[in-house]
Design a protein around this motif. Structure first.
Motif, PDB file in Angstrom:
ATOM      1  N   GLU A   1       0.862  -1.299  -0.068  1.00 33.07           N
ATOM      2  CA  GLU A   1       0.064  -0.002   0.096  1.00 33.07           C
ATOM      3  C   GLU A   1       0.965   1.209   0.136  1.00 33.07           C
ATOM      4  OE1 GLU A   1      -0.554  -2.712   1.746  1.00 33.07           O
ATOM      5  OE2 GLU A   1      -2.238  -2.743   2.997  1.00 33.07           O
TER       6      GLU A   1
ATOM      7  N   GLU B   1       0.865   7.000  -6.601  1.00 30.38           N
ATOM      8  CA  GLU B   1      -0.346   7.762  -6.711  1.00 30.38           C
ATOM      9  C   GLU B   1      -0.006   9.268  -6.579  1.00 30.38           C
ATOM     10  OE1 GLU B   1      -3.962   8.245  -7.375  1.00 30.38           O
ATOM     11  OE2 GLU B   1      -3.789   5.895  -6.627  1.00 30.38           O
TER      12      GLU B   1
ATOM     13  N   LEU C   1       0.938  -0.982 -10.377  1.00 30.31           N
ATOM     14  CA  LEU C   1       0.190   0.453 -10.751  1.00 30.31           C
ATOM     15  C   LEU C   1      -1.005   0.839  -9.771  1.00 30.31           C
ATOM     16  CD1 LEU C   1       0.368   1.393 -14.387  1.00 30.31           C
ATOM     17  CD2 LEU C   1       1.369   2.743 -12.371  1.00 30.31           C
ATOM     18  N   PRO C   2      -1.293   1.979  -9.515  1.00 26.27           N
ATOM     19  CA  PRO C   2      -2.704   2.258  -8.955  1.00 26.27           C
ATOM     20  C   PRO C   2      -3.562   2.050 -10.108  1.00 26.27           C
ATOM     21  CG  PRO C   2      -0.974   4.234  -8.167  1.00 26.27           C
ATOM     22  CD  PRO C   2      -0.194   3.107  -9.306  1.00 26.27           C
ATOM     23  N   ASN C   3      -5.014   1.910  -9.836  1.00 26.76           N
ATOM     24  CA  ASN C   3      -5.856   1.624 -10.914  1.00 26.76           C
ATOM     25  C   ASN C   3      -6.302   3.033 -11.534  1.00 26.76           C
ATOM     26  OD1 ASN C   3      -6.439  -0.990 -11.873  1.00 26.76           O
ATOM     27  ND2 ASN C   3      -7.555  -1.240 -10.061  1.00 26.76           N
ATOM     28  N   TYR C   4      -5.987   3.120 -12.587  1.00 26.78           N
ATOM     29  CA  TYR C   4      -6.737   4.172 -13.534  1.00 26.78           C
ATOM     30  C   TYR C   4      -7.608   4.224 -14.351  1.00 26.78           C
ATOM     31  CZ  TYR C   4      -2.388   6.814 -11.335  1.00 26.78           C
ATOM     32  OH  TYR C   4      -1.594   7.372 -10.493  1.00 26.78           O
ATOM     33  N   LEU C   5      -7.581   3.001 -14.749  1.00 27.22           N
ATOM     34  CA  LEU C   5      -8.760   2.380 -15.528  1.00 27.22           C
ATOM     35  C   LEU C   5      -9.625   1.673 -14.669  1.00 27.22           C
ATOM     36  CD1 LEU C   5      -9.357   1.816 -18.458  1.00 27.22           C
ATOM     37  CD2 LEU C   5      -8.313  -0.253 -18.370  1.00 27.22           C
ATOM     38  N   VAL C   6     -10.863   2.593 -14.311  1.00 25.54           N
ATOM     39  CA  VAL C   6     -11.865   1.840 -13.664  1.00 25.54           C
ATOM     40  C   VAL C   6     -13.162   1.318 -14.007  1.00 25.54           C
ATOM     41  CG1 VAL C   6     -11.030   3.636 -11.782  1.00 25.54           C
ATOM     42  CG2 VAL C   6     -12.616   4.556 -13.243  1.00 25.54           C
TER      43      VAL C   6
ATOM     44  N   LEU D   1       2.158   1.845  -3.453  1.00 25.76           N
ATOM     45  CA  LEU D   1       0.905   2.590  -4.434  1.00 25.76           C
ATOM     46  C   LEU D   1       0.756   3.764  -4.098  1.00 25.76           C
ATOM     47  CD1 LEU D   1      -1.391  -0.629  -4.627  1.00 25.76           C
ATOM     48  CD2 LEU D   1      -0.232   0.475  -6.417  1.00 25.76           C
TER      49      LEU D   1
ATOM     50  N   ILE E   1     -11.898   6.293 -16.896  1.00 27.42           N
ATOM     51  CA  ILE E   1     -10.609   6.502 -16.393  1.00 27.42           C
ATOM     52  C   ILE E   1     -10.622   7.374 -15.303  1.00 27.42           C
ATOM     53  CG2 ILE E   1      -9.132   5.907 -18.604  1.00 27.42           C
ATOM     54  CD1 ILE E   1      -9.092   9.176 -18.975  1.00 27.42           C
ATOM     55  N   ARG E   2      -9.648   7.546 -14.340  1.00 26.37           N
ATOM     56  CA  ARG E   2      -9.590   8.310 -13.221  1.00 26.37           C
ATOM     57  C   ARG E   2      -8.206   9.040 -13.340  1.00 26.37           C
ATOM     58  NH1 ARG E   2      -6.600   7.676  -8.583  1.00 26.37           N
ATOM     59  NH2 ARG E   2      -5.975   5.780  -9.066  1.00 26.37           N
TER      60      ARG E   2
ATOM     61  N   TRP F   1     -15.413  -0.094 -17.853  1.00 28.35           N
ATOM     62  CA  TRP F   1     -15.395  -0.413 -19.151  1.00 28.35           C
ATOM     63  C   TRP F   1     -16.643  -0.340 -19.762  1.00 28.35           C
ATOM     64  CZ3 TRP F   1     -11.548  -1.983 -22.480  1.00 28.35           C
ATOM     65  CH2 TRP F   1     -10.104  -2.340 -21.722  1.00 28.35           C
TER      66      TRP F   1
END
Ligand SMILES: *Cc1c(COP(=O)(O)O)cnc(C)c1O
Length: 425
Positions: free
Chosen positions: A346, A353, A381-386, A349, A395-396, A388
């Protein structure tokens, strides 16, 4: 929108962006850096030269630095203030794990402050007694198809040329290999390693590492580069060294000239804390850059040392000032005797971030967990694709705005259906 309103909107946005950096600007003043500590470092250098009986000329000579590495707790006690407990632990742990500090790197240590990050990285502590963790989590012993070689990937491999380093990092992942004595790979082993590369035409990238690749003498480095250069399928060579951090005197004009003859040659270093980015390190990096060697950095995320976004950001910004491009930020491995440095995922991450968007993209390394058993570097990687949809993704952004973005494949033969922003909201 009128020009006037556009300017008004831009000014408001600029204020908002200022508020995003306000905290960092305040905190960074208190982060120790090598440039800011130049005076204290110079004062410590004087003391160390006195203790070791060295001159300015000695100090600039890397062989003198190596011959005078600090390995005796009584010498260390003349350079930094040690409590009785610390003295006993250092003396005792030395039986189990080797330690050695170059005089130069010792000059970066705060003489009084036990929380100094350089002290933590260089001086043994009682945490090293812990039996938890493994000695060879990367299974390096079972990924070596030829002497001195580690191969984990299809088109590239490592040649380990020595077990020697200018300073033995307390978080070292290869502490099992450090042993009691400094040992370079033999000429025979190096020749066999080069032969393996020659016999395997898919190898296009060779990493020379150790230990520390720059512990070799100039002649050996030149021999190795020449051999690899003569292999047609070898397209590039990388050298791994921590001397830019621990022994910048090693980067002589002569070494820079040798490297410049065998391009493309890349050098990757291992800076972990902004306090390591000093004037001396800057000189060494400048020499290599001018010799046409691109410089990269592979930091290790270490609990309590650089495990905050502010410190990591400062480190990467200081590195760009000396033309070193942050390449990787490694999650620390589960190596016995180093677990006190182990961070949570964490934390890594959160740092990633707080880098993206907040500072130059060039200051952002790839965060990597090395899969156990030598299965390879794995990016985290942090999630930037949140989300579909059939024709869009969600995207974030770095500030946390979630926005819809069209997802389609263009076709030159047809009119592209233009995605209409307005009726989707
Ligand atoms: C890290 C490593 C490499 C280089 O990996 P890159 O992602 O290309 O920098 C190559 N071989 C081994 C065995 C490694 O551990």
């Amino acid at each position: 929108m009128s020009q006037q309103t556009a300017r008004q909107v831009s000014l408001e946005r600029a204020e908002e962006l200022k508020s995003r950096i306000a905290e960092y600007l305040k905190v960074q003043e208190d982060i120790q850096t090598g440039f800011k500590s130049a005076d204290t470092i110079a004062a410590q250098k004087k003391i160390i030269m006195e203790v070791l009986g060295g001159t300015e000329a000695n100090w600039d000579d890397w062989h003198w630095q190596m011959d005078n590495r600090i390995t005796d707790v009584n010498v260390l006690a003349n350079i930094i203030n040690l409590s009785d407990d610390e003295y006993d632990v250092i003396k005792d742990i030395g039986q189990q794990y080797r330690w050695a500090i170059s005089p130069y790197y010792a000059s970066l240590m705060d003489p009084d402050d036990r929380s100094c990050p350089i002290r933590w990285l260089a001086v043994p502590s009682a945490f090293e007694y812990s039996e938890r963790g493994e000695l060879d989590p990367m299974a390096e012993t079972t990924t070596s198809p030829a002497p001195a070689i580690t191969r984990r990937y299809p088109d590239r491999l490592i040649i380990k040329v020595t077990n020697q380093c200018a300073m033995y990092c307390r978080h070292c992942q290869r502490r099992r290999a450090i042993g009691e004595l400094d040992k370079h790979s033999t000429q025979e082993q190096l020749t066999q390693a080069v032969e393996y590369v020659r016999d395997n035409p898919e190898i296009r990238d060779v990493l020379i590492t150790g230990g520390d690749a720059f512990m070799l003498e100039d002649e050996t480095i030149e021999w190795l580069l020449k051999e690899l250069n003569s292999i047609e399928h070898v397209e590039m060579v990388r050298l791994g060294t921590r001397t830019l951090v621990t022994l910048p005197q090693r980067v002589t004009p002569k070494l820079a000239e040798i490297l410049s003859k065998y391009h493309p040659v890349y050098v990757n270093s291992h800076f972990n804390h902004p306090k390591e980015v000093t004037n001396e390190a800057a000189v060494a990096c400048d020499r290599l850059s001018r010799a046409g060697v691109p410089l990269g950095n592979q930091a290790v995320l270490l609990n309590g040392i650089n495990s905050s976004a502010h410190v990591m950001k400062k480190l990467n910004q200081e590195l760009l000032r000396i033309r070193v491009r942050p390449y990787y930020m490694f999650h620390a491995k589960v190596v016995r005797g180093t677990l006190h440095f182990h961070p949570r995922v964490e934390t890594g991450l959160e740092i990633m971030e707080q880098l993206r968007g907040f500072t130059s993209g060039m200051a952002i390394p790839t965060y990597i967990i090395n899969a156990p058993g030598g299965l390879g570097k794995t990016p985290i990687l942090p999630n930037y694709l949140v989300g579909w949809g059939s024709d869009h993704v969600m995207i974030r952004t770095w500030e946390g705005n979630v926005v819809k973005y069209p997802n389609f494949e263009g076709n030159v033969a047809q009119n592209i259906e233009v995605w209409d922003d307005d009726d989707e909201d």
